[in-house]
Design an enzyme around this catalytic site. Structure first.
Site, PDB file in Angstrom:
ATOM      1  N   GLY A  14       0.800  -1.235   0.000  1.00 36.76           N
ATOM      2  CA  GLY A  14       0.000   0.000   0.000  1.00 36.76           C
ATOM      3  C   GLY A  14       0.825   1.273   0.000  1.00 36.76           C
ATOM      4  O   GLY A  14       1.990   1.292  -0.426  1.00 36.76           O
ATOM      5  N   LYS A  32      11.493   7.471   4.298  1.00 34.62           N
ATOM      6  CA  LYS A  32      12.563   7.253   5.284  1.00 34.62           C
ATOM      7  C   LYS A  32      13.874   6.916   4.600  1.00 34.62           C
ATOM      8  O   LYS A  32      14.950   7.297   5.051  1.00 34.62           O
ATOM      9  CB  LYS A  32      12.179   6.135   6.273  1.00 34.62           C
ATOM     10  CG  LYS A  32      11.636   6.651   7.578  1.00 34.62           C
ATOM     11  CD  LYS A  32      10.247   7.188   7.571  1.00 34.62           C
ATOM     12  CE  LYS A  32       9.960   8.554   7.131  1.00 34.62           C
ATOM     13  NZ  LYS A  32       8.524   8.853   6.999  1.00 34.62           N
ATOM     14  N   GLY A  71       2.352  22.733   6.315  1.00 32.56           N
ATOM     15  CA  GLY A  71       3.480  22.469   7.214  1.00 32.56           C
ATOM     16  C   GLY A  71       3.127  21.374   8.198  1.00 32.56           C
ATOM     17  O   GLY A  71       3.355  21.479   9.393  1.00 32.56           O
ATOM     18  N   ALA A 110       0.530  19.375   0.294  1.00 26.57           N
ATOM     19  CA  ALA A 110       0.629  18.466   1.453  1.00 26.57           C
ATOM     20  C   ALA A 110      -0.317  18.956   2.542  1.00 26.57           C
ATOM     21  O   ALA A 110       0.090  19.328   3.635  1.00 26.57           O
ATOM     22  CB  ALA A 110       2.068  18.419   1.958  1.00 26.57           C
ATOM     23  N   HIS A 164      24.867   3.922  31.009  1.00 22.49           N
ATOM     24  CA  HIS A 164      25.548   5.187  30.758  1.00 22.49           C
ATOM     25  C   HIS A 164      26.712   4.944  29.812  1.00 22.49           C
ATOM     26  O   HIS A 164      27.406   3.943  29.968  1.00 22.49           O
ATOM     27  CB  HIS A 164      26.080   5.766  32.082  1.00 22.49           C
ATOM     28  CG  HIS A 164      26.859   7.033  31.906  1.00 22.49           C
ATOM     29  ND1 HIS A 164      26.250   8.226  31.619  1.00 22.49           N
ATOM     30  CD2 HIS A 164      28.191   7.256  31.950  1.00 22.49           C
ATOM     31  CE1 HIS A 164      27.184   9.163  31.503  1.00 22.49           C
ATOM     32  NE2 HIS A 164      28.370   8.600  31.706  1.00 22.49           N
TER      33      HIS A 164
HETATM   34  P1  NAD Z   1      -1.309  16.909   8.143  1.00 20.50           P
HETATM   35  O1  NAD Z   1      -2.702  16.968   8.576  1.00 20.50           O
HETATM   36  O2  NAD Z   1      -0.260  16.367   9.037  1.00 20.50           O
HETATM   37  O3  NAD Z   1      -0.814  18.359   7.716  1.00 20.50           O
HETATM   38  C1  NAD Z   1      -1.481  19.151   6.771  1.00 20.50           C
HETATM   39  C2  NAD Z   1      -1.054  20.564   7.026  1.00 20.50           C
HETATM   40  O4  NAD Z   1      -1.554  21.367   5.983  1.00 20.50           O
HETATM   41  C3  NAD Z   1      -1.605  21.117   8.337  1.00 20.50           C
HETATM   42  O5  NAD Z   1      -0.557  21.711   9.046  1.00 20.50           O
HETATM   43  C4  NAD Z   1      -2.635  22.110   7.873  1.00 20.50           C
HETATM   44  O6  NAD Z   1      -2.802  23.182   8.762  1.00 20.50           O
HETATM   45  C5  NAD Z   1      -2.042  22.558   6.548  1.00 20.50           C
HETATM   46  N1  NAD Z   1      -3.031  23.133   5.638  1.00 20.50           N
HETATM   47  C6  NAD Z   1      -4.319  22.794   5.461  1.00 20.50           C
HETATM   48  N2  NAD Z   1      -4.906  23.603   4.569  1.00 20.50           N
HETATM   49  C7  NAD Z   1      -3.953  24.483   4.155  1.00 20.50           C
HETATM   50  C8  NAD Z   1      -3.930  25.577   3.244  1.00 20.50           C
HETATM   51  N3  NAD Z   1      -5.028  25.947   2.591  1.00 20.50           N
HETATM   52  N4  NAD Z   1      -2.768  26.245   3.057  1.00 20.50           N
HETATM   53  C9  NAD Z   1      -1.656  25.902   3.745  1.00 20.50           C
HETATM   54  N5  NAD Z   1      -1.631  24.889   4.636  1.00 20.50           N
HETATM   55  C10 NAD Z   1      -2.755  24.168   4.831  1.00 20.50           C
HETATM   56  O7  NAD Z   1      -1.348  16.110   6.743  1.00 20.50           O
HETATM   57  P2  NAD Z   1      -0.160  15.606   5.823  1.00 20.50           P
HETATM   58  O8  NAD Z   1       1.133  16.184   6.232  1.00 20.50           O
HETATM   59  O9  NAD Z   1      -0.644  15.805   4.426  1.00 20.50           O
HETATM   60  O10 NAD Z   1      -0.153  14.071   6.147  1.00 20.50           O
HETATM   61  C11 NAD Z   1      -1.315  13.269   5.903  1.00 20.50           C
HETATM   62  C12 NAD Z   1      -1.416  12.154   6.912  1.00 20.50           C
HETATM   63  O11 NAD Z   1      -0.347  11.250   6.754  1.00 20.50           O
HETATM   64  C13 NAD Z   1      -1.369  12.677   8.326  1.00 20.50           C
HETATM   65  O12 NAD Z   1      -2.369  12.069   9.090  1.00 20.50           O
HETATM   66  C14 NAD Z   1      -0.014  12.269   8.802  1.00 20.50           C
HETATM   67  O13 NAD Z   1       0.014  12.002  10.194  1.00 20.50           O
HETATM   68  C15 NAD Z   1       0.280  11.032   7.982  1.00 20.50           C
HETATM   69  N6  NAD Z   1       1.732  10.915   7.816  1.00 20.50           N
HETATM   70  C16 NAD Z   1       2.464  10.462   8.858  1.00 20.50           C
HETATM   71  C17 NAD Z   1       3.829  10.403   8.750  1.00 20.50           C
HETATM   72  C18 NAD Z   1       4.639   9.928   9.927  1.00 20.50           C
HETATM   73  O14 NAD Z   1       4.062   9.338  10.827  1.00 20.50           O
HETATM   74  N7  NAD Z   1       5.920  10.167   9.971  1.00 20.50           N
HETATM   75  C19 NAD Z   1       4.469  10.822   7.596  1.00 20.50           C
HETATM   76  C20 NAD Z   1       3.685  11.301   6.562  1.00 20.50           C
HETATM   77  C21 NAD Z   1       2.311  11.338   6.677  1.00 20.50           C
END
Ligand code: NAD
Length: 426
Positions: free
Chosen positions: A36, A47, A152, A240, A413
């Site tokens: 997936g 990563k 962000g 994003a 340690h």
């Molecule tokens: P997210 O919800 O983490 O972040 C989206 C961001 O976009 C938010 O900060 C939001 O405020 C911003 N945003 C929304 N509308 C906007 C606009 N009009 N203009 C500018 N900014 C705007 O979503 P993501 O980063 O797309 O990730 C999607 C999902 O995938 C999340 O649930 C995330 O936890 C998951 N994910 C997890 C990991 C990890 O665990 N390391 C890595 C990648 C993705």
């Protein structure tokens, strides 16, 4: 008992493998590659790129090759694991309560688990289709000179780190007043300043209004910042702004599975509104993390097999793989304030830790939130190996150990693990 699992991400394939191990007759249907989003265009490829671009400073071309090799190895592993499962390639569509069609064949089962995941969301603004998604950005053969990242959040910041280390001029435009809105404010602020110091431009409270293709091939990203209309010229933009559940092609109405635009509704056992049909992972629109999907699959399976289930979905570690890493589990200070939960904060810093100093990792901090009874209710770490360190806090939370007891556990340690101990000893 016959089980059909729809979707081959962590929520789907891990559940299918475990179900077969428990003696169920399992069919796994998927219209995409095994593993997936997580394996093919999410957790694993990113990563690999973070490691090779940020830590080893490899050029993108070499990093892409290394990424492809890791994905191929893991895909082979999943294929092996799925040997006891009948794998059907194609798109599943409900044609009855516990009946689906794939192409011109129909399959029936006693139970069905839907694990179809999510796809990149976009903004309803002119030119949105000009932006790359978290999938297409992974295919870039060459690092662009400049990139605007809209959002962000976790995806935006992880890609910001990758492309910044490849020499791309990266600007993140975030709608909220701070990055990572769901994380602890104070830790997210510190991460923001560290990322900015590393060269990443971050503009918060910025509402992107349009994307336009310019005659010279560049893109213009227009946004509103407070009362000002501003714009950036860039080689490319990455969207994003979150992900949305994949439900439309499933014909859920035929099975009586209720859903809305947030995803398929389930109860705490992952049961949908249709008897015998479960939904797990991103398609339920909850916390979109691979490990949450896997454990929700286990929860559904435990219900199907009438087995005891002690999974605690109140303790979910999550990690942002920036440099430095940010990791969190449990409540944030903002959660505690909103829910009027009394708490105290215990802090420690990487710079006071011998291993951190000796390994050039002195930038970082850790914060534990403890409830009135002395139990840990949250932990937030910014710094080297935060992704690994957070699990000790998760274990302490799950064990219900009070800080007065946890502080006596001997730690080797010199290790970074002593940073948590230092906080608990305050
Ligand atoms: P997210 O919800 O983490 O972040 C989206 C961001 O976009 C938010 O900060 C939001 O405020 C911003 N945003 C929304 N509308 C906007 C606009 N009009 N203009 C500018 N900014 C705007 O979503 P993501 O980063 O797309 O990730 C999607 C999902 O995938 C999340 O649930 C995330 O936890 C998951 N994910 C997890 C990991 C990890 O665990 N390391 C890595 C990648 C993705």
């Amino acid at each position: 008992m016959r089980l059909i699992v729809i979707g081959a991400g962590p929520g789907g394939y891990e559940t299918a493998v475990e179900a077969a191990r428990r003696g169920l007759e399992v069919t796994l249907v998927s219209d995409g590659p095994l593993g997936g989003t997580c394996l093919n265009e999410g957790c694993i490829p990113t990563k690999s790129l973070i490691h090779n671009c940020c830590d080893k400073s490899l050029p993108l071309e070499e990093a892409q090759k290394a990424k492809a090799a890791v994905v191929a190895t893991l895909a082979q592993g999943i294929e092996q694991l799925l040997k006891p499962v009948t794998v059907v390639q194609g798109r599943a569509r409900f044609v009855g309560p516990r009946r689906i069609s794939v192409g011109d064949r129909t399959y029936e089962a006693d139970r069905i688990i839907i694990a179809t995941g999510s796809q990149s969301a976009s903004l309803p603004i002119p030119g949105a289709e000009l932006a790359l998604t978290s999938s297409s950005v992974l295919e870039l053969a060459k690092a662009p000179e400049s990139m605007v990242i809209i959002g962000g959040g976790v995806i935006g910041l992880e890609f910001a780190g990758i492309f910044n280390s490849l020499g791309t001029k990266v600007t993140v435009l975030e709608y909220c007043p701070g990055i990572l809105p769901r994380f602890d404010l104070d830790i997210a602020k510190r991460l923001k300043s560290q990322l900015m110091r590393s060269g990443i431009g971050i503009v918060t409270s910025a509402a992107v209004t349009s994307l336009t293709e310019l005659p010279d091939g560049l893109l213009e990203v227009s946004y509103r910042l407070k009362d000002e209309n501003l714009s950036l010229r860039t080689d490319c933009a990455l969207m994003a702004v979150g992900r949305r559940p994949v439900v439309s092609a499933l014909n859920l109405e035929a099975a009586g599975v209720e859903y809305d635009n947030k995803g398929i509704r389930t109860d705490d056992k992952m049961r949908t509104s249709a008897e015998g049909v479960y939904a797990v992972g991103d398609v339920t629109g909850g916390i979109m993390l691979a490990h949450v999907a896997s454990y929700q699959g286990l929860r559904a399976l435990n219900d199907i097999c009438a087995l005891e289930d002690r999974i605690d979905f109140g303790i979910i570690p999550s990690v942002v793989f920036t440099r430095p890493e940010l990791a969190a589990v449990g409540l944030t200070e903002e959660d505690c304030k909103a829910r009027e939960i009394p708490y105290r904060v215990l802090r420690s810093n990487y710079r006071a830790n011998g291993k951190a100093l000796a390994s050039d990792a002195a930038e970082g901090c850790l914060k534990v939130l403890a409830g009135e009874d002395g139990r840990i209710i949250g932990c937030h770490i910014l710094g080297e190996h935060a992704a690994e360190l957070i699990h000790e806090a998760a274990v302490l939370m799950a064990s219900g150990l009070r800080i007065e007891d946890a502080r006596w556990i001997i730690h080797a340690h010199p290790t970074l693990s002593e940073i948590l101990q230092s906080a608990l000893r305050q």
